[in-house]
Design an enzyme around this catalytic site. Structure first.
Site, PDB file in Angstrom:
ATOM      1  CG  PHE A 112       9.048  -7.984  -7.269  1.00  0.00           C
ATOM      2  CD1 PHE A 112       8.462  -8.434  -6.091  1.00  0.00           C
ATOM      3  CD2 PHE A 112       8.258  -7.343  -8.205  1.00  0.00           C
ATOM      4  CE1 PHE A 112       7.105  -8.237  -5.856  1.00  0.00           C
ATOM      5  CE2 PHE A 112       6.903  -7.146  -7.978  1.00  0.00           C
ATOM      6  CZ  PHE A 112       6.317  -7.595  -6.801  1.00  0.00           C
ATOM      7  CG  ASP A 181      14.055  -2.806  -7.349  1.00  0.00           C
ATOM      8  OD1 ASP A 181      13.721  -2.119  -6.355  1.00  0.00           O
ATOM      9  OD2 ASP A 181      13.243  -3.206  -8.200  1.00  0.00           O
ATOM     10  CE1 TYR A 206       4.547  -0.491  -3.295  1.00  0.00           C
ATOM     11  CE2 TYR A 206       4.748   1.197  -4.994  1.00  0.00           C
ATOM     12  CZ  TYR A 206       4.834  -0.117  -4.613  1.00  0.00           C
ATOM     13  OH  TYR A 206       5.207  -1.062  -5.521  1.00  0.00           O
ATOM     14  CE  LYS A 207       7.184  -2.883  -2.314  1.00  0.00           C
ATOM     15  NZ  LYS A 207       8.019  -3.460  -3.371  1.00  0.00           N
TER      16      LYS A 207
END
Ligand SMILES: *Cc1c(COP(=O)(O)O)cnc(C)c1O
Length: 395
Positions: A112, A181, A206-207
């Site tokens: 990311f 990650d 939050y995912k």
């Protein structure tokens, strides 16, 4: 199989929406709303006394212990707080400090942007080299110069999943540390951090963990490693005795030293409520159910909307819990889906992303999504100028 109707009832989903975007922002668990309301009440009634009286001060460690079983880690090896980007920075700095004589960080092009920006800047400031290689070239990029192998297990675009155990073992063979990650893994795939030999791991809540917009991140450090870490961000709440207000820093025992400052109590309360939905669930079963839904979606798209090309690995063992479909008009297509109540997202340049989250999405939702997908692709509804790129950002 999981009792989907029981877990779905734990969520407060808006009517008429087919939500296949739980890998970006999970929907609201009812327990998150009630826990957040309770925390607001504690603030109102207890004022500053809530830090101890309501347990606010211990939330980072208590939440770490609640997340630990979901990622296959020991309860006292995880701490919660800060954003994922900050956790990436903390974990990478800690790992580099443990390999001071080495010159390279290895990552891959599927990582990311935030992770890569942070690694590049740390490398620049320390005179190290950041090697960004293709996902299948990671193993051969490792060598005696590698300090840290830093990877995101599940690619945020394609869902391609790395073999954490094998790559961690390869990193260890050359004397490097492995930093993972888990942004698109936690709450999606079965994890065994201890068994896979991850030295550090970070992830967001939050995912797939449904903690709510901006809910804080987690950091895991392998036992035995953390005692040698001097945090690069030595905040007062990572001190061994924060209320001693000593001028000199002394790290707290264990992973609690990775705390920095005042925890976001309202967000943490919501997360604490959200995590209760996982009680009694097996991640192996959640993942298997998600893969059943994924296959239903893959087969339906192949039969009814073949212009959408599967850009995720076909082998379920090699991917996470979302699917990527490629199409040159992906952005307009996703807008047309959303206008019909099918919410997924678009990732540049050409990816339609749809997440399979069996806690609140079942086979009937997939069938409804397929009807919308087939209708949009057959009618070319995405050619409507209202869905053009100039219409602004998609989700
Ligand atoms: C979602 C995601 C992030 C986001 O980081 P924040 O600091 O929470 O905004 C970072 N890294 C990866 C791999 C992600 O998937």
């Amino acid at each position: 199989m999981m009792d989907f109707s029981a877990t779905r009832a734990l969520f407060d989903l808006p009517d008429g929406i087919c939500y296949l975007d739980g890998n970006s922002l999970g929907p609201q668990p009812r327990a998150a709303a009630s826990a957040a309301a309770r925390a607001l009440g504690e603030w109102q009634g207890q004022l500053i006394g809530g830090w101890n009286g309501a347990g606010w001060m211990d939330l980072p460690v208590a939440l770490g212990a609640a997340i630990a079983p979901l990622i296959g880690a020991a309860p006292d090896t995880v701490v919660v707080g800060e954003t994922l980007s900050i956790r990436v920075h903390q974990a990478l700095m800690a790992a580099l400090d443990l390999r001071p004589e080495r010159t390279e960080i290895v990552t891959d092009s599927g990582n990311f942007p935030s992770d890569i920006y942070i690694a590049a800047e740390i490398a620049r400031r320390r005179g190290l080299t950041l090697r960004v290689v293709a996902p299948d070239a990671v193993e051969t990029a490792l060598g005696p110069q590698t300090a840290v192998l830093m990877l995101t297990e599940v690619d945020y675009r394609t869902a391609r999943r790395h073999d954490m155990a094998r790559l961690s073992a390869r990193a260890h063979e050359v004397g490097a540390l492995a930093l993972w990650d888990l942004a698109h893994s936690a709450g999606a795939v079965p994890l065994d951090l201890a068994g896979a030999g991850a030295d550090f791991a970070v992830g967001c809540t939050y995912k797939y963990l449904n903690g709510g917009p901006g809910s804080p991140a987690f950091l895991h450090a392998a036992p035995g490693l953390i005692e040698a870490v001097t945090p690069a961000l030595p905040g007062w709440l990572g001190h061994a005795a924060p209320f001693g207000f000593d001028m000199d820093y002394a790290p707290a025992p264990g992973v609690a030293r990775m705390r920095i400052g005042t925890p976001p109590v309202l967000q943490m309360a919501a997360l604490q409520g959200a995590l209760t939905v996982w009680k009694g669930l097996s991640m192996t079963e959640v993942f298997a159910t998600a893969q059943g839904l994924a296959q239903r979606l893959i087969d339906g798209v192949a039969a009814r909307a073949p212009a959408l090309r599967l850009a995720s690995p076909e082998d379920p063992a090699r991917r996470g819990s979302h699917l990527a479909f490629a199409h040159p008009e992906a952005q307009a297509i996703m807008r047309a889906f959303i206008a019909r109540g099918l919410v997924g997202d678009f990732r540049a340049p050409d990816i339609v992303r749809l997440a399979l989250t069996p806690l609140y999405i079942g086979p009937a939702d997939i069938d409804r999504a397929l009807d919308i997908i087939a209708e949009v692709m057959t009618s070319r509804a995405w050619e409507d100028p209202a869905f053009a790129a100039s219409a602004g950002p998609v989700t």
